[in-house]
Design a protein around this motif. Sequence first.
Motif, short mmCIF file in Angstrom:
data_model
loop_
_atom_site.label_atom_id
_atom_site.label_comp_id
_atom_site.label_asym_id
_atom_site.label_seq_id
_atom_site.Cartn_x
_atom_site.Cartn_y
_atom_site.Cartn_z
N ALA A 66 0.83 -1.20 0.00
CA ALA A 66 0.00 0.00 0.00
C ALA A 66 0.87 1.26 0.00
CB ALA A 66 -0.91 0.00 1.22
N ASP A 67 0.42 2.28 -0.73
CA ASP A 67 1.15 3.54 -0.74
C ASP A 67 0.37 4.66 -0.06
OD1 ASP A 67 -0.84 4.17 -2.55
OD2 ASP A 67 0.50 4.49 -4.26
N SER A 68 -0.75 4.29 0.61
CA SER A 68 -1.57 5.28 1.30
C SER A 68 -2.61 4.56 2.15
CB SER A 68 -2.27 6.21 0.31
OG SER A 68 -3.04 5.44 -0.60
N VAL A 69 -3.22 5.30 3.09
CA VAL A 69 -4.33 4.75 3.87
C VAL A 69 -5.51 5.71 3.78
CG1 VAL A 69 -2.98 3.34 5.47
CG2 VAL A 69 -3.38 5.76 6.00
N VAL A 70 -6.70 5.12 3.76
CA VAL A 70 -7.94 5.89 3.77
C VAL A 70 -8.75 5.41 4.96
CG1 VAL A 70 -10.07 6.48 2.55
CG2 VAL A 70 -7.94 6.11 1.25
N SER A 71 -8.99 6.28 5.94
CA SER A 71 -9.76 5.88 7.12
C SER A 71 -11.17 6.43 7.02
CB SER A 71 -9.08 6.40 8.40
OG SER A 71 -9.00 7.81 8.40
N ILE A 72 -12.15 5.59 7.33
CA ILE A 72 -13.54 6.03 7.36
C ILE A 72 -14.15 5.58 8.69
CG2 ILE A 72 -14.33 3.98 6.06
CD1 ILE A 72 -16.56 5.93 4.93
N GLY A 73 -14.69 6.54 9.44
CA GLY A 73 -15.28 6.20 10.73
C GLY A 73 -15.06 7.30 11.75
N GLY A 74 -14.97 6.89 13.01
CA GLY A 74 -14.76 7.82 14.11
C GLY A 74 -13.34 7.78 14.62
N GLY A 75 -13.17 8.11 15.90
CA GLY A 75 -11.84 8.23 16.47
C GLY A 75 -11.00 6.97 16.42
N SER A 76 -11.63 5.80 16.55
CA SER A 76 -10.87 4.55 16.53
C SER A 76 -10.19 4.34 15.19
CB SER A 76 -11.80 3.37 16.84
OG SER A 76 -12.39 3.49 18.11
N THR A 77 -10.94 4.51 14.11
CA THR A 77 -10.39 4.29 12.78
C THR A 77 -9.42 5.40 12.40
OG1 THR A 77 -12.49 3.26 12.18
CG2 THR A 77 -11.00 3.82 10.39
N ILE A 78 -9.79 6.64 12.71
CA ILE A 78 -8.92 7.76 12.38
C ILE A 78 -7.59 7.65 13.14
CG2 ILE A 78 -8.66 10.27 12.51
CD1 ILE A 78 -11.77 10.37 12.20
N GLY A 79 -7.67 7.23 14.40
CA GLY A 79 -6.45 7.04 15.19
C GLY A 79 -5.54 5.99 14.57
N LEU A 80 -6.13 4.92 14.08
CA LEU A 80 -5.34 3.88 13.43
C LEU A 80 -4.68 4.44 12.17
CD1 LEU A 80 -4.39 0.96 13.12
CD2 LEU A 80 -6.56 0.46 11.97
N GLY A 81 -5.43 5.21 11.38
CA GLY A 81 -4.87 5.81 10.18
C GLY A 81 -3.71 6.73 10.51
N LYS A 82 -3.85 7.50 11.57
CA LYS A 82 -2.77 8.38 12.00
C LYS A 82 -1.53 7.58 12.39
CE LYS A 82 -5.24 12.30 14.08
NZ LYS A 82 -5.53 12.90 15.41
N ALA A 83 -1.74 6.51 13.14
CA ALA A 83 -0.61 5.70 13.61
C ALA A 83 0.16 5.11 12.44
CB ALA A 83 -1.11 4.59 14.54
N ILE A 84 -0.58 4.55 11.48
CA ILE A 84 0.08 3.95 10.32
C ILE A 84 0.81 5.01 9.51
CG2 ILE A 84 -0.32 2.76 8.13
CD1 ILE A 84 -2.73 1.40 9.47
N SER A 85 0.15 6.12 9.25
CA SER A 85 0.75 7.19 8.46
C SER A 85 2.00 7.75 9.12
CB SER A 85 -0.28 8.31 8.26
OG SER A 85 0.28 9.40 7.56
N PHE A 86 1.94 7.93 10.43
CA PHE A 86 3.09 8.50 11.15
C PHE A 86 4.29 7.56 11.14
CE2 PHE A 86 5.07 9.89 15.33
CZ PHE A 86 5.63 11.04 14.80
N LYS A 87 4.00 6.27 11.26
CA LYS A 87 5.09 5.29 11.30
C LYS A 87 5.70 5.03 9.93
CE LYS A 87 3.32 2.75 15.33
NZ LYS A 87 4.50 2.83 16.21
N THR A 88 4.88 5.16 8.88
CA THR A 88 5.34 4.78 7.53
C THR A 88 5.54 5.96 6.59
OG1 THR A 88 3.07 4.55 6.73
CG2 THR A 88 4.09 2.59 7.72
N LYS A 89 5.03 7.15 6.99
CA LYS A 89 5.03 8.34 6.13
C LYS A 89 4.10 8.20 4.93
CE LYS A 89 8.14 9.87 8.91
NZ LYS A 89 7.71 10.75 10.03
N LEU A 90 3.19 7.21 4.95
CA LEU A 90 2.21 7.08 3.88
C LEU A 90 1.16 8.19 4.00
CD1 LEU A 90 1.48 3.22 3.83
CD2 LEU A 90 3.08 4.51 2.40
#
Length: 357
Positions: free
Chosen positions: A86-110
Amino acid sequence: MDNFIYTSTPSRVIFGQGKVSTLPQEAEALGVSKCLILCTKFQIKEAEMLTKLLGDKAVGIFDNATMHTPISITDEALDLAKSLNADSVVSIGGGSTIGLGKAISFKTKLPHICIPTTYAGSEMTPILGQTVDGKKTTESHPDIKPNVVIYDVDLTMTLPVEMSMTSSVNAIAHAVEALYAPDTNPIIQLLAQDGVRALASALPEIKTNPLSIPARTKAQYGAWLCAICLGSTKMALHHKICHVLGGTFNLPHADTHTAVLPHALAFNAPATPRAMELLAEALPEGKGDAVKGMNILLEKLGMQMDLKRFGMKESDIEIGVQQTLSNAYSNPRKIEEGPIREMIRRCWAGEPAVQDL
């Protein structure tokens, strides 16, 4: 007027009914073509809708986003992202999903495209809250903030009324703390005041008529403003207690904020007269009394205020007290053990907030 510093942390925001349809164009503008879609097990249908929108730009769905963003879940999602290239993440939902998207993006720079379906506001902050060994920690960095946020009121229409209420009170809490944060400024205070005003106006109508598009749109707008406030100022006692109780006892995020807000507000009110004036203007039913105005709003919305219904035990109160006192956040009023213990006890029991702690 006092001197101040205002630092903007911009991201691209698309706001409007039907705007989720712009997702493919936003992905293309970011130069990504292998999007991993993130959701909870309750929003697989919405994730599948995004898959259809993206077509061959979607490489898979991770549907195990979990409250308080446990590190173990983030690791699972990271493994899937790597296996799918994957070269990007798309989060849909509330804080749980958005938090996961943030974590992945921050760790991988995606790159991270975020599509909120609640009013909690995590999408507009450079803050990442994660749970490690039962303890919630927070980290702040500009790179944590999503690259693109798409607000589409259509995706909030099926949000249950109770969740709409708690999610919105969570958003209001962000604005309340921003009004008296040590690094607040006139711009943030304007956003906070208007955010609270919009939500306080929209929520009673949503409770009566959950399918009101104008009310849902106003709530989404208000939540966006409140989220900007959270992402622009330091957090105080309210958020510290919520992070402790939510992360330690696995309590629902928005419900915890709802229970704590009136108590933290009443506690800090004597030390923050100007902030209370601004808040009272946004809550006119209190007739100049911000604490009263907040209580009237919560009563009107029929909020349940006790945390014991989520499994928190009376014996957990002392654990919460000691963790709140440890590495305390900045706060306008001195934090002392006795008042904190009584506040947490009242949150546990669902008793009314008092100002004479």
